[in-house]
Motif scaffolding. Structure first.
Motif, mmCIF file in Angstrom:
data_model
loop_
_atom_site.group_PDB
_atom_site.id
_atom_site.type_symbol
_atom_site.label_atom_id
_atom_site.label_comp_id
_atom_site.label_asym_id
_atom_site.label_seq_id
_atom_site.Cartn_x
_atom_site.Cartn_y
_atom_site.Cartn_z
ATOM 1 N N LEU A 116 -72.414 -22.781 -73.786
ATOM 2 C CA LEU A 116 -72.331 -21.330 -73.907
ATOM 3 C C LEU A 116 -72.999 -20.634 -72.734
ATOM 4 O O LEU A 116 -72.514 -19.612 -72.244
ATOM 5 C CB LEU A 116 -72.975 -20.894 -75.226
ATOM 6 N N ASP A 117 -74.113 -21.206 -72.252
ATOM 7 C CA ASP A 117 -74.840 -20.613 -71.122
ATOM 8 C C ASP A 117 -74.215 -20.962 -69.777
ATOM 9 O O ASP A 117 -74.621 -20.419 -68.754
ATOM 10 C CB ASP A 117 -76.301 -21.085 -71.120
ATOM 11 N N GLY A 118 -73.271 -21.891 -69.783
ATOM 12 C CA GLY A 118 -72.680 -22.313 -68.523
ATOM 13 C C GLY A 118 -73.489 -23.370 -67.809
ATOM 14 O O GLY A 118 -73.159 -23.759 -66.683
ATOM 15 N N ASP A 157 -79.012 -3.492 -75.987
ATOM 16 C CA ASP A 157 -79.125 -4.663 -75.109
ATOM 17 C C ASP A 157 -78.006 -4.674 -74.068
ATOM 18 O O ASP A 157 -78.227 -5.038 -72.906
ATOM 19 C CB ASP A 157 -79.059 -5.948 -75.945
ATOM 20 N N MET A 158 -76.824 -4.277 -74.485
ATOM 21 C CA MET A 158 -75.690 -4.234 -73.573
ATOM 22 C C MET A 158 -75.940 -3.219 -72.457
ATOM 23 O O MET A 158 -75.648 -3.471 -71.276
ATOM 24 C CB MET A 158 -74.408 -3.893 -74.332
ATOM 25 N N ARG A 159 -76.475 -2.076 -72.823
ATOM 26 C CA ARG A 159 -76.768 -1.036 -71.843
ATOM 27 C C ARG A 159 -77.751 -1.536 -70.778
ATOM 28 O O ARG A 159 -77.553 -1.306 -69.572
ATOM 29 C CB ARG A 159 -77.360 0.181 -72.565
ATOM 30 N N VAL A 160 -78.795 -2.245 -71.222
ATOM 31 C CA VAL A 160 -79.784 -2.789 -70.282
ATOM 32 C C VAL A 160 -79.120 -3.803 -69.349
ATOM 33 O O VAL A 160 -79.329 -3.785 -68.128
ATOM 34 C CB VAL A 160 -80.956 -3.452 -71.046
ATOM 35 N N ALA A 161 -78.312 -4.691 -69.934
ATOM 36 C CA ALA A 161 -77.636 -5.708 -69.124
ATOM 37 C C ALA A 161 -76.681 -5.064 -68.118
ATOM 38 O O ALA A 161 -76.582 -5.495 -66.966
ATOM 39 C CB ALA A 161 -76.882 -6.674 -70.029
ATOM 40 N N LEU A 162 -75.975 -4.013 -68.547
ATOM 41 C CA LEU A 162 -75.050 -3.316 -67.650
ATOM 42 C C LEU A 162 -75.792 -2.587 -66.542
ATOM 43 O O LEU A 162 -75.378 -2.613 -65.373
ATOM 44 C CB LEU A 162 -74.200 -2.331 -68.447
ATOM 45 N N ASP A 163 -76.909 -1.950 -66.894
ATOM 46 C CA ASP A 163 -77.703 -1.238 -65.882
ATOM 47 C C ASP A 163 -78.214 -2.197 -64.817
ATOM 48 O O ASP A 163 -78.294 -1.849 -63.631
ATOM 49 C CB ASP A 163 -78.882 -0.519 -66.544
ATOM 50 N N ASN A 164 -78.563 -3.425 -65.260
ATOM 51 C CA ASN A 164 -79.116 -4.413 -64.337
ATOM 52 C C ASN A 164 -78.044 -5.283 -63.692
ATOM 53 O O ASN A 164 -78.359 -6.130 -62.851
ATOM 54 C CB ASN A 164 -80.128 -5.306 -65.064
ATOM 55 N N ARG A 165 -76.787 -5.072 -64.098
ATOM 56 C CA ARG A 165 -75.658 -5.851 -63.583
ATOM 57 C C ARG A 165 -75.871 -7.360 -63.789
ATOM 58 O O ARG A 165 -75.504 -8.179 -62.936
ATOM 59 C CB ARG A 165 -75.413 -5.563 -62.099
ATOM 60 N N VAL A 166 -76.453 -7.719 -64.933
ATOM 61 C CA VAL A 166 -76.615 -9.133 -65.281
ATOM 62 C C VAL A 166 -75.443 -9.504 -66.171
ATOM 63 O O VAL A 166 -75.480 -9.331 -67.395
ATOM 64 C CB VAL A 166 -77.960 -9.392 -65.998
ATOM 65 N N TRP A 167 -74.369 -10.004 -65.557
ATOM 66 C CA TRP A 167 -73.112 -10.151 -66.271
ATOM 67 C C TRP A 167 -73.145 -11.223 -67.342
ATOM 68 O O TRP A 167 -72.420 -11.136 -68.340
ATOM 69 C CB TRP A 167 -71.974 -10.382 -65.277
ATOM 70 N N ALA A 168 -73.992 -12.237 -67.162
ATOM 71 C CA ALA A 168 -74.128 -13.241 -68.221
ATOM 72 C C ALA A 168 -74.685 -12.606 -69.488
ATOM 73 O O ALA A 168 -74.249 -12.912 -70.601
ATOM 74 C CB ALA A 168 -75.030 -14.381 -67.755
ATOM 75 N N ARG A 190 -73.021 -12.012 -73.246
ATOM 76 C CA ARG A 190 -73.745 -12.386 -74.460
ATOM 77 C C ARG A 190 -73.800 -11.211 -75.423
ATOM 78 O O ARG A 190 -73.561 -11.359 -76.627
ATOM 79 C CB ARG A 190 -75.165 -12.830 -74.116
ATOM 80 N N ALA A 191 -74.146 -10.023 -74.912
ATOM 81 C CA ALA A 191 -74.243 -8.837 -75.772
ATOM 82 C C ALA A 191 -72.879 -8.486 -76.362
ATOM 83 O O ALA A 191 -72.771 -8.131 -77.542
ATOM 84 C CB ALA A 191 -74.810 -7.661 -74.978
ATOM 85 N N LEU A 236 -65.146 -19.933 -81.274
ATOM 86 C CA LEU A 236 -64.333 -19.038 -80.445
ATOM 87 C C LEU A 236 -65.186 -18.289 -79.421
ATOM 88 O O LEU A 236 -64.718 -17.982 -78.326
ATOM 89 C CB LEU A 236 -63.576 -18.044 -81.331
ATOM 90 N N VAL A 237 -66.439 -18.004 -79.782
ATOM 91 C CA VAL A 237 -67.364 -17.362 -78.836
ATOM 92 C C VAL A 237 -67.553 -18.253 -77.609
ATOM 93 O O VAL A 237 -67.483 -17.792 -76.463
ATOM 94 C CB VAL A 237 -68.726 -17.075 -79.509
ATOM 95 N N VAL A 238 -67.804 -19.553 -77.858
ATOM 96 C CA VAL A 238 -68.000 -20.460 -76.738
ATOM 97 C C VAL A 238 -66.725 -20.592 -75.914
ATOM 98 O O VAL A 238 -66.761 -20.600 -74.683
ATOM 99 C CB VAL A 238 -68.471 -21.845 -77.237
ATOM 100 N N GLU A 239 -65.573 -20.664 -76.583
ATOM 101 C CA GLU A 239 -64.312 -20.754 -75.851
ATOM 102 C C GLU A 239 -64.053 -19.491 -75.033
ATOM 103 O O GLU A 239 -63.523 -19.560 -73.923
ATOM 104 C CB GLU A 239 -63.164 -21.005 -76.826
ATOM 105 N N THR A 240 -64.430 -18.339 -75.578
ATOM 106 C CA THR A 240 -64.301 -17.091 -74.823
ATOM 107 C C THR A 240 -65.130 -17.150 -73.546
ATOM 108 O O THR A 240 -64.669 -16.783 -72.455
ATOM 109 C CB THR A 240 -64.751 -15.886 -75.670
ATOM 110 N N LEU A 241 -66.365 -17.646 -73.666
ATOM 111 C CA LEU A 241 -67.226 -17.744 -72.490
ATOM 112 C C LEU A 241 -66.687 -18.757 -71.491
ATOM 113 O O LEU A 241 -66.808 -18.562 -70.275
ATOM 114 C CB LEU A 241 -68.648 -18.110 -72.913
#
Length: 214
Positions: A19-21, A112-123, A127-128, A152-157
């Motif tokens: 899942l984390d790659g 959490d998504m907003r923080v990740a988007l602001d920081n451009r941390v796409w992983a 996840r969010a 399906l979450v893991v397959e999506t990733l």
């Protein structure tokens, strides 16, 4: 029982690394080396590996060994088709319960998504995003649906990890998910189902468009 519990832990660990790659698509899984690295006997390791083969996250080929599954462009639509089936049914169940409380829980995920988007941390954005959808499915209270969706979450990733620069602008990503949360809060099932249809179909188009193949 102890061995079973150990196999569960190893399967969870492998699933998390996929899942984390950390374990990339196509990477070989050597049971002997894995058992030595984890300081475990081979029995539980073998059981955990076979479990992930059954889940479709690992693939085993005679005389070639076991490796992390590689999902091609042709798999993307199928993964999202399966997601849509689970997410639509989960929504029908969720809307008969405390969907307002669920919407409040989703707001925390959106934070959490907003923080990740602001920081451009796409992983973390990925996840969010998937935590948002998993939270809705889990709220349906079906252990089997949650288990299916976890795969399906893991397959999506695995689909997403193949490509770069597949994301919409940050505000659009957040707005799409916030609309789903707002429709949940309002109890508008019909509009929610139309929105989730569009949301997942748009994801298929976005990921497929990133395919570098001619």
């Amino acid at each position: 029982m102890k061995a079973q519990g150990t196999a569960d832990l190893i399967a969870d660990l492998l699933r998390e690394r996929i899942l984390d790659g950390v374990l990339a698509a196509g990477e070989q899984i050597n049971e002997v080396h894995l058992a030595a690295r984890l300081e475990m006997s081979r029995g539980p390791v073998r059981e955990a590996v076979q479990r992930l083969v059954q889940e479709g996250l690992l693939t085993s080929v005679r005389n070639r060994g076991t490796s992390v599954v590689q999902l091609g462009i042709e798999d993307i639509a199928d993964v999202y088709r399966a997601r849509l089936a689970v997410e639509r049914e989960a929504a029908r169940v969720v809307f008969t319960g405390d969907h307002v409380r669920l919407a409040a829980a989703l707001e925390r995920v959106l934070g959490d998504m907003r923080v990740a988007l602001d920081n451009r941390v796409w992983a973390d954005v990925s996840r969010a995003d998937l935590t948002f959808h998993q939270t809705i499915v889990d709220a349906a209270g079906s252990r089997r649906m949650s288990k299916m969706f976890g795969t399906l979450v893991v397959e999506t990733l695995l689909c997403i990890h193949k490509f770069e620069n597949i994301y919409d602008p940050p505000d659009i990503i957040l707005d799409h998910h916030r609309r789903l949360a707002d429709l949940l809060r309002a109890g508008d099932l019909d509009d929610y189902l139309r929105e989730i249809d569009w949301h997942l179909q748009n994801s298929v188009q976005t990921i497929s468009a990133a395919d570098p193949a001619p």
